[in-house]
Design an enzyme around this catalytic site. Structure first.
Site, PDB file in Angstrom:
ATOM      1  N   LYS A 124      36.523  40.297  30.627  1.00  0.00           N
ATOM      2  CA  LYS A 124      35.113  40.565  30.940  1.00  0.00           C
ATOM      3  C   LYS A 124      34.318  39.331  30.576  1.00  0.00           C
ATOM      4  CE  LYS A 124      32.742  44.036  32.515  1.00  0.00           C
ATOM      5  NZ  LYS A 124      33.215  45.181  33.341  1.00  0.00           N
ATOM      6  N   ASP A 164      29.532  42.986  37.971  1.00  0.00           N
ATOM      7  CA  ASP A 164      29.253  44.101  37.069  1.00  0.00           C
ATOM      8  C   ASP A 164      27.726  44.229  37.085  1.00  0.00           C
ATOM      9  OD1 ASP A 164      30.827  45.842  34.928  1.00  0.00           O
ATOM     10  OD2 ASP A 164      28.969  45.277  33.954  1.00  0.00           O
TER      11      ASP A 164
HETATM   12  N1  GLU Z   1      32.923  45.483  36.677  1.00  0.00           N
HETATM   13  C1  GLU Z   1      33.805  46.418  37.299  1.00  0.00           C
HETATM   14  C2  GLU Z   1      34.460  47.255  36.231  1.00  0.00           C
HETATM   15  O1  GLU Z   1      33.864  47.531  35.221  1.00  0.00           O
HETATM   16  C3  GLU Z   1      34.751  45.772  38.292  1.00  0.00           C
HETATM   17  C4  GLU Z   1      35.633  44.702  37.752  1.00  0.00           C
HETATM   18  C5  GLU Z   1      36.447  43.958  38.819  1.00  0.00           C
HETATM   19  O2  GLU Z   1      36.372  44.296  39.993  1.00  0.00           O
HETATM   20  O3  GLU Z   1      37.171  43.040  38.424  1.00  0.00           O
HETATM   21  O4  GLU Z   1      35.558  47.725  36.355  1.00  0.00           O
END
Ligand code: GLU
Length: 447
Positions: A124, A164
Site C-alpha cells: 500500500k 484507492d
Molecule cells: N485499493 C484497492 C484495495 O483496497 C485496490 C488495490 C489494487 O487494485 O491494487 O484493495
C-alpha cells in the site's frame, strides 16, 4: 501464540499507531485457535514475522501549486508481504494519511489478495496530499513529483500500485505517464486501473463495487434471502460507492442513501442511472460535497448536513467510504431502523464495537477484506492481460470476477462456519487468508 503478549510487544514497538494495531488485533483474535493447532507456525514465528511490513519507503514530495507556491508533502510505499507474489495494492492520497494508516491497509491487503486466488502479495502507498479543492493541473504536478520517488520502489514484477481513496483513473494516468518518461520502459503492467486505451481492463473502475454486490448476493443466498426490492444505504460517493450503486440497482435493490463528509443525501425512490453518472462528476470536481447531488436533483435527493448514511432506514448497509466510518452507535441506529445486514466495502469501515454489535444481534456481517476484494482481483486480471499483451471482453472479465467473488465466499464459509451452522465471515476471511500466506512463508524459509 498469545494474542495479548504479541499485541503488547507490538504496541511498544509502534506506539500510537492505532489503525495498524486495530487491524492486527482483529486478525490475530480470529486466527488464534487455528494457529495454535500448528506448532510448525509457532516455531517459524510466522505471526511475529507476518505482522511487520517487509519494508517501508518514505520520501519528500515537492511540487508547485497554481499560485506559484512551493508545497511539501510526504510520500510512502509500504511493501508488506511478498510470500505469494509481487507486492500489490493501491495508493491513497488523503490529508490524514500516516504510516499507521498505510501499514493497516498493507496488512489487510496481504490477506485480501490471498483470498482472491491470484498470486499477489500485499502493499500500500500514498501521501498526505489533499486532493480536495485542487485543480487538474495541480493534481498532475503532484502525481508527477510523487512518481519521481515512487519509480525507485516499483516494477511490473516487484510492486504494482493502483488506486484507492483520492486516486482514480486520472491520477493513474498522470503517474503512468511520468513512470514511462523516467524509465523509458513502455510495458503496461506497472500500475493497474489504467485507461482502456493504454492497457487497462474493462470493468476495473466498477470492479470493487460490482464484486461487493456479487459477494453480498452469495451471502444473502446462503442466509435464504435476496436483494430484490431491498433498501440499501451506501456511504460515500466515490469510485467504490459508484460501482456499488450501479450493481445494487441493476440487481433490483433500491439505493436510498449516499453520503459525504458534509452529510447525507436521502433518495426515497432509489438512485437513478442519471444520479449514478453524476457521482463521477462530483468526484472529478474535487469539491468533496454530497450536497451537490441534492442541488442537481432537487425533489429526488434530500440533503441533511452533518448526518451519516446510517441514519436512513434501510435493510442493507454498505459502508463504502473510509476506515472506522461506522461506530457502535451507528450500528445500534441501523438496527433500530430495521437494518439486518451490513457488508463492509471500505477497508476496516466498521469499528470493532460495531462489528461485535452486529454479530451479537443477529445482523449478517462480512468484512471488507472479503467483500471488497473484487477491486484488487480485477487488478490481478488486468496484470494477466498486460502480461499476455491482450484485452479480454467485458463478459470474460465479468465472469472471472463473479467466479472469484463466489470462491471468496466459499472460503469464508469453509473456515467460518460455526457449530450452530451460521457463518462468522470475519473468522472465515481471516483464517482463509492467513492459512495461505502462512503456508507460503513456511515453504520459503526464514527470509
Ligand atoms: N485499493 C484497492 C484495495 O483496497 C485496490 C488495490 C489494487 O487494485 O491494487 O484493495
Amino acid at each position: 501464540m498469545e494474542v495479548k503478549k504479541i499485541m503488547q510487544a507490538l504496541e511498544q514497538k509502534h506506539p500510537g499507531e492505532l489503525e495498524y494495531l486495530q487491524a492486527v488485533q482483529e486478525v490475530l483474535e480470529s486466527i488464534e485457535e487455528v494457529y495454535n493447532q500448528h506448532p510448525e507456525y509457532e516455531k517459524a514465528k510466522i505471526v511475529e514475522r507476518m505482522v511487520e511490513p517487509d519494508r517501508i519507503f518514505t520520501f519528500r514530495v515537492n511540487w508547485v501549486d497554481d499560485k506559484g507556491e512551493v508545497q511539501t508533502n510526504i510520500g510512502y510505499r509500504v511493501q508488506f508481504n511478498c510470500a505469494i507474489g509481487p507486492y500489490k495494492g493501491g495508493l491513497r492520497f488523503h490529508k490524514a494519511v500516516t504510516p499507521s494508516m498505510l501499514k493497516f491497509l498493507g496488512f489487510e491487503q496481504t490477506f485480501k489478495n490471498a483470498l482472491t486466488t491470484l498470486p499477489m502479495g500485499g502493499g500500500k502507498g500514498g501521501s498526505d496530499f489533499d486532493p480536495v479543492g485542487k485543480s487538474d493541473a495541480e493534481i498532475m504536478r503532484f502525481c508527477q513529483a510523487y512518481m519521481l520517488e515512487l519509480v525507485h520502489c516499483i516494477g511490473p514484477d516487484q510492486d504494482i500500485p493502483a488506486g484507492d481513496v483520492g486516486v482514480g483513473g486520472r491520477e493513474i494516468g498522470f503517474l503512468n505517464g511520468m513512470y514511462q518518461k523516467l524509465t523509458r520502459e513502455y510495458h503496461t503492467g506497472v500500475l493497474t486501473g489504467k485507461g482502456l486505451e493504454w492497457g487497462g481492463s474493462i470493468f476495473r473502475p466498477e470492479a470493487t463495487g460490482y464484486g461487493a454486490l456479487y459477494f453480498t448476493e452469495h451471502l444473502l443466498k446462503k442466509a435464504g434471502k435476496d436483494i430484490k426490492g431491498k433498501k440499501i444505504a451506501i456511504s460515500g460517493f466515490g469510485n467504490v460507492a459508484w460501482g456499488a450503486s450501479q450493481k445494487a440497482t441493476e440487481l433490483g435493490g433500491k439505493v436510498v442513501a449516499i453520503s459525504g463528509p458534509d452529510g447525507v443525501c436521502e433518495i426515497p425512490e432509489g438512485i437513478t442511472n442519471e444520479m449514478i453518472d453524476y457521482m463521477l462528476e462530483m468526484r472529478a470536481s474535487n469539491r468533496n460535497k454530497v450536497e451537490d447531488m441534492a442541488t442537481k436533483f432537487p425533489g429526488k435527493a434530500k440533503f441533511t448536513a452533518g448526518k451519516k448514511a446510517w441514519s436512513i432506514p434501510c435493510d442493507i448497509a454498505l459502508p463504502c467510504a473510509f476506515q472506522n466510518e461506522l461506530s457502535e452507535d451507528d450500528a445500534k441506529e441501523l438496527k433500530a431502523n430495521g437494518c439486518w445486514c451490513c457488508c463492509e466495502v471500505s477497508n476496516m469501515g466498521c469499528q470493532p464495537g460495531a462489528i461485535h454489535f452486529f454479530q451479537n444481534n443477529g445482523i449478517l456481517f462480512a468484512p471488507g477484506k472479503a467483500v471488497n476484494a473484487g477491486g484488487v482481483a480485477t487488478s490481478g486480471l488486468e496484470m494477466t492481460q498486460n502480461a499476455a499483451h491482450l484485452s479480454w471482453s467485458a463478459e470474460e472479465v465479468n465472469n472471472k470476477l463473479h467466479w472469484i467473488m463466489e470462491s471468496i465466499h466459499e472460503q469464508c464459509v469453509k473456515f467460518g462456519t460455526q457449530p450452530d451452522g451460521t457463518v462468522d465471515y470475519v473468522k472465515g476471511a481471516n483464517i482463509a487468508g492467513f492459512m495461505k500466506v502462512a503456508k507460503a512463508m513456511l515453504d520459503q524459509g526464514i527470509v
